[in-house]
Scaffold this motif. Structure first.
Motif, mmCIF file in Angstrom:
data_model
loop_
_atom_site.group_PDB
_atom_site.id
_atom_site.type_symbol
_atom_site.label_atom_id
_atom_site.label_comp_id
_atom_site.label_asym_id
_atom_site.label_seq_id
_atom_site.Cartn_x
_atom_site.Cartn_y
_atom_site.Cartn_z
ATOM 1 N N LEU A 72 0.831 -1.201 0.000
ATOM 2 C CA LEU A 72 0.000 0.000 0.000
ATOM 3 C C LEU A 72 0.868 1.254 0.000
ATOM 4 O O LEU A 72 0.608 2.199 -0.755
ATOM 5 C CB LEU A 72 -0.920 -0.037 1.222
ATOM 6 C CG LEU A 72 -2.046 0.996 1.304
ATOM 7 C CD1 LEU A 72 -3.216 0.418 2.093
ATOM 8 C CD2 LEU A 72 -1.559 2.277 1.972
ATOM 9 N N VAL A 73 1.913 1.247 0.807
ATOM 10 C CA VAL A 73 2.811 2.397 0.866
ATOM 11 C C VAL A 73 3.596 2.527 -0.430
ATOM 12 O O VAL A 73 3.815 3.629 -0.944
ATOM 13 C CB VAL A 73 3.762 2.269 2.072
ATOM 14 C CG1 VAL A 73 4.738 3.438 2.122
ATOM 15 C CG2 VAL A 73 2.972 2.180 3.370
ATOM 16 N N ALA A 75 2.602 1.662 -3.335
ATOM 17 C CA ALA A 75 1.696 2.177 -4.361
ATOM 18 C C ALA A 75 1.606 3.696 -4.293
ATOM 19 O O ALA A 75 1.578 4.375 -5.325
ATOM 20 C CB ALA A 75 0.310 1.553 -4.198
ATOM 21 N N VAL A 76 1.569 4.243 -3.078
ATOM 22 C CA VAL A 76 1.518 5.699 -2.922
ATOM 23 C C VAL A 76 2.810 6.340 -3.423
ATOM 24 O O VAL A 76 2.791 7.360 -4.117
ATOM 25 C CB VAL A 76 1.272 6.080 -1.451
ATOM 26 C CG1 VAL A 76 1.375 7.588 -1.263
ATOM 27 C CG2 VAL A 76 -0.091 5.586 -0.996
ATOM 28 N N ALA A 77 3.945 5.714 -3.089
ATOM 29 C CA ALA A 77 5.241 6.260 -3.487
ATOM 30 C C ALA A 77 5.605 5.926 -4.926
ATOM 31 O O ALA A 77 6.544 6.506 -5.474
ATOM 32 C CB ALA A 77 6.338 5.726 -2.554
ATOM 33 N N ALA A 78 4.870 4.979 -5.547
ATOM 34 C CA ALA A 78 5.179 4.498 -6.902
ATOM 35 C C ALA A 78 6.631 4.033 -6.987
ATOM 36 O O ALA A 78 7.337 4.316 -7.955
ATOM 37 C CB ALA A 78 4.893 5.572 -7.941
ATOM 38 N N SER A 79 7.082 3.329 -5.944
ATOM 39 C CA SER A 79 8.474 2.898 -5.891
ATOM 40 C C SER A 79 8.623 1.804 -4.846
ATOM 41 O O SER A 79 7.849 1.731 -3.885
ATOM 42 C CB SER A 79 9.383 4.079 -5.531
ATOM 43 O OG SER A 79 10.729 3.658 -5.366
ATOM 44 N N THR A 80 9.635 0.942 -5.047
ATOM 45 C CA THR A 80 10.020 -0.005 -4.008
ATOM 46 C C THR A 80 11.360 0.385 -3.394
ATOM 47 O O THR A 80 11.904 -0.359 -2.583
ATOM 48 C CB THR A 80 10.121 -1.439 -4.578
ATOM 49 O OG1 THR A 80 11.089 -1.456 -5.643
ATOM 50 C CG2 THR A 80 8.771 -1.917 -5.087
ATOM 51 N N ASP A 81 11.905 1.516 -3.775
ATOM 52 C CA ASP A 81 13.159 2.002 -3.212
ATOM 53 C C ASP A 81 12.859 2.652 -1.863
ATOM 54 O O ASP A 81 12.082 3.607 -1.788
ATOM 55 C CB ASP A 81 13.792 3.009 -4.169
ATOM 56 C CG ASP A 81 15.100 3.581 -3.632
ATOM 57 O OD1 ASP A 81 15.594 3.058 -2.609
ATOM 58 O OD2 ASP A 81 15.618 4.533 -4.229
ATOM 59 N N ARG A 106 6.518 -3.990 6.176
ATOM 60 C CA ARG A 106 5.381 -3.350 6.840
ATOM 61 C C ARG A 106 5.853 -2.036 7.442
ATOM 62 O O ARG A 106 6.998 -1.910 7.854
ATOM 63 C CB ARG A 106 4.808 -4.243 7.944
ATOM 64 C CG ARG A 106 4.202 -5.551 7.437
ATOM 65 C CD ARG A 106 3.616 -6.350 8.583
ATOM 66 N NE ARG A 106 3.015 -7.590 8.115
ATOM 67 C CZ ARG A 106 3.671 -8.731 7.970
ATOM 68 N NH1 ARG A 106 4.968 -8.792 8.253
ATOM 69 N NH2 ARG A 106 3.062 -9.821 7.550
ATOM 70 N N TYR A 107 4.937 -1.092 7.492
ATOM 71 C CA TYR A 107 5.233 0.215 8.061
ATOM 72 C C TYR A 107 4.304 0.453 9.252
ATOM 73 O O TYR A 107 3.121 0.097 9.214
ATOM 74 C CB TYR A 107 5.049 1.315 7.018
ATOM 75 C CG TYR A 107 6.113 1.268 5.940
ATOM 76 C CD1 TYR A 107 7.263 2.049 6.032
ATOM 77 C CD2 TYR A 107 5.980 0.423 4.839
ATOM 78 C CE1 TYR A 107 8.249 1.985 5.066
ATOM 79 C CE2 TYR A 107 6.973 0.359 3.856
ATOM 80 C CZ TYR A 107 8.097 1.137 3.981
ATOM 81 O OH TYR A 107 9.083 1.078 3.030
ATOM 82 N N LEU A 178 -3.323 8.777 3.939
ATOM 83 C CA LEU A 178 -2.317 7.917 3.319
ATOM 84 C C LEU A 178 -2.921 6.565 2.962
ATOM 85 O O LEU A 178 -2.719 6.049 1.849
ATOM 86 C CB LEU A 178 -1.144 7.728 4.280
ATOM 87 C CG LEU A 178 -0.125 6.643 3.891
ATOM 88 C CD1 LEU A 178 0.645 7.041 2.640
ATOM 89 C CD2 LEU A 178 0.842 6.383 5.049
ATOM 90 N N ILE A 179 -3.678 5.994 3.885
ATOM 91 C CA ILE A 179 -4.307 4.690 3.634
ATOM 92 C C ILE A 179 -5.291 4.791 2.475
ATOM 93 O O ILE A 179 -5.310 3.942 1.576
ATOM 94 C CB ILE A 179 -5.009 4.197 4.906
ATOM 95 C CG1 ILE A 179 -3.968 3.911 5.996
ATOM 96 C CG2 ILE A 179 -5.839 2.947 4.622
ATOM 97 C CD1 ILE A 179 -4.571 3.721 7.371
ATOM 98 N N ALA A 180 -6.099 5.844 2.468
ATOM 99 C CA ALA A 180 -7.077 6.022 1.395
ATOM 100 C C ALA A 180 -6.390 6.165 0.043
ATOM 101 O O ALA A 180 -6.836 5.594 -0.963
ATOM 102 C CB ALA A 180 -7.951 7.243 1.671
ATOM 103 N N ALA A 181 -5.294 6.912 0.005
ATOM 104 C CA ALA A 181 -4.559 7.087 -1.247
ATOM 105 C C ALA A 181 -3.982 5.769 -1.727
ATOM 106 O O ALA A 181 -4.007 5.460 -2.925
ATOM 107 C CB ALA A 181 -3.447 8.123 -1.061
ATOM 108 N N GLY A 182 -3.452 4.973 -0.798
ATOM 109 C CA GLY A 182 -2.889 3.686 -1.176
ATOM 110 C C GLY A 182 -3.942 2.728 -1.698
ATOM 111 O O GLY A 182 -3.723 2.037 -2.701
ATOM 112 N N VAL A 183 -5.074 2.665 -1.016
ATOM 113 C CA VAL A 183 -6.161 1.784 -1.458
ATOM 114 C C VAL A 183 -6.649 2.197 -2.835
ATOM 115 O O VAL A 183 -6.889 1.355 -3.714
ATOM 116 C CB VAL A 183 -7.318 1.814 -0.435
ATOM 117 C CG1 VAL A 183 -8.551 1.115 -0.989
ATOM 118 C CG2 VAL A 183 -6.884 1.167 0.875
ATOM 119 N N HIS A 184 -6.797 3.508 -3.046
ATOM 120 C CA HIS A 184 -7.244 4.001 -4.348
ATOM 121 C C HIS A 184 -6.238 3.654 -5.441
ATOM 122 O O HIS A 184 -6.610 3.182 -6.523
ATOM 123 C CB HIS A 184 -7.454 5.508 -4.290
ATOM 124 C CG HIS A 184 -7.758 6.124 -5.621
ATOM 125 N ND1 HIS A 184 -8.984 6.000 -6.242
ATOM 126 C CD2 HIS A 184 -6.983 6.862 -6.474
ATOM 127 C CE1 HIS A 184 -8.958 6.623 -7.406
ATOM 128 N NE2 HIS A 184 -7.758 7.156 -7.567
#
Length: 214
Positions: A72-73, A75-81, A106-107, A178-184
């Motif tokens: 989820l995080v 997805a918000v950052a559009a990155s795995t870095d 996990r965060y 943040l959670i809402a943005a990630g879910v979206h």
């Protein structure tokens, strides 16, 4: 930690013109004492930090925590870095402290101790996204305050967003957004973030914590 303890921990520095500041080292020490006060036996927690770099602290008193899955995080950052993600979290949560467990990843956003009660309805809804609010009866592995770098931490937990001052926590509304943005974002692009991709540092990208990515 009592107010007298705080006064001893924070050693103000006077500048020209009478301005008084506290050094980053003093703020970190005050934050350390504040976190230790959450444990019924603070010295035990300090020993865990010294031996294992992580101490188990009870939630629901001084603070609670919102556990957010890595996908989820990411997805918000559009990155795995992790450097990218840490910068995004710091901005979205206005510098509120966040712990990263790279195993998930996990965060854990640290929030006021009352959040499990005051946001109970929202927390129930978040469970479908594998988000959980940790309150009384749960313990959180809290890394040493100087564990602020993913590369140095290796497989251990670290502060994705450091706790800079005692008692300063994430605003519940900011965490909810943040959670809402990630879910979206995940609902819009499931093919990219189907599971929790591992954290993958990218050499030369987002190397400094104060650096803003283009």
């Amino acid at each position: 930690m009592t107010s007298d303890d705080s006064a001893r921990v924070l050693r103000p520095v006077a500048l020209d013109g009478g301005t008084v500041i506290h050094t980053s080292a003093d703020r970190r020490l005050a934050a350390e004492h504040w976190l230790l006060a959450a444990h019924p036996a603070p010295q035990q927690a300090r020993t865990e930090w010294a031996r294992h770099d992580v101490a188990l602290l009870p939630c629901g008193g001084l603070f609670s925590a919102v556990r957010i899955p890595g996908r989820l995080v990411q997805a918000v950052a559009a990155s795995t870095d992790p450097a990218d993600i840490d910068l995004v979290l710091a901005e979205v949560l206005d510098g509120g402290p966040v712990i990263c467990d790279p195993h998930g990843p996990r965060y854990y956003a640290l929030v006021p101790g009352s959040m499990p009660r005051t946001w109970r309805a929202a927390a129930d809804d978040w469970r479908v996204a594998d988000v959980d609010v940790l309150g009384r009866g749960t313990y959180l592995g809290v890394p040493r305050l100087d564990a602020v770098d993913f590369a140095a931490a290796g497989v251990a937990s670290y502060w994705a967003v450091p706790m800079e001052s005692a008692g300063v926590l994430c605003a519940p509304l900011a965490v909810a957004r943040l959670i809402a943005a990630g879910v979206h974002q995940m609902s819009e692009d499931r093919a990219v973030w189907p599971v929790d991709p591992p954290l993958t540092p990218v050499p030369g990208v987002g190397a400094g914590r104060g650096e803003r990515l283009p």
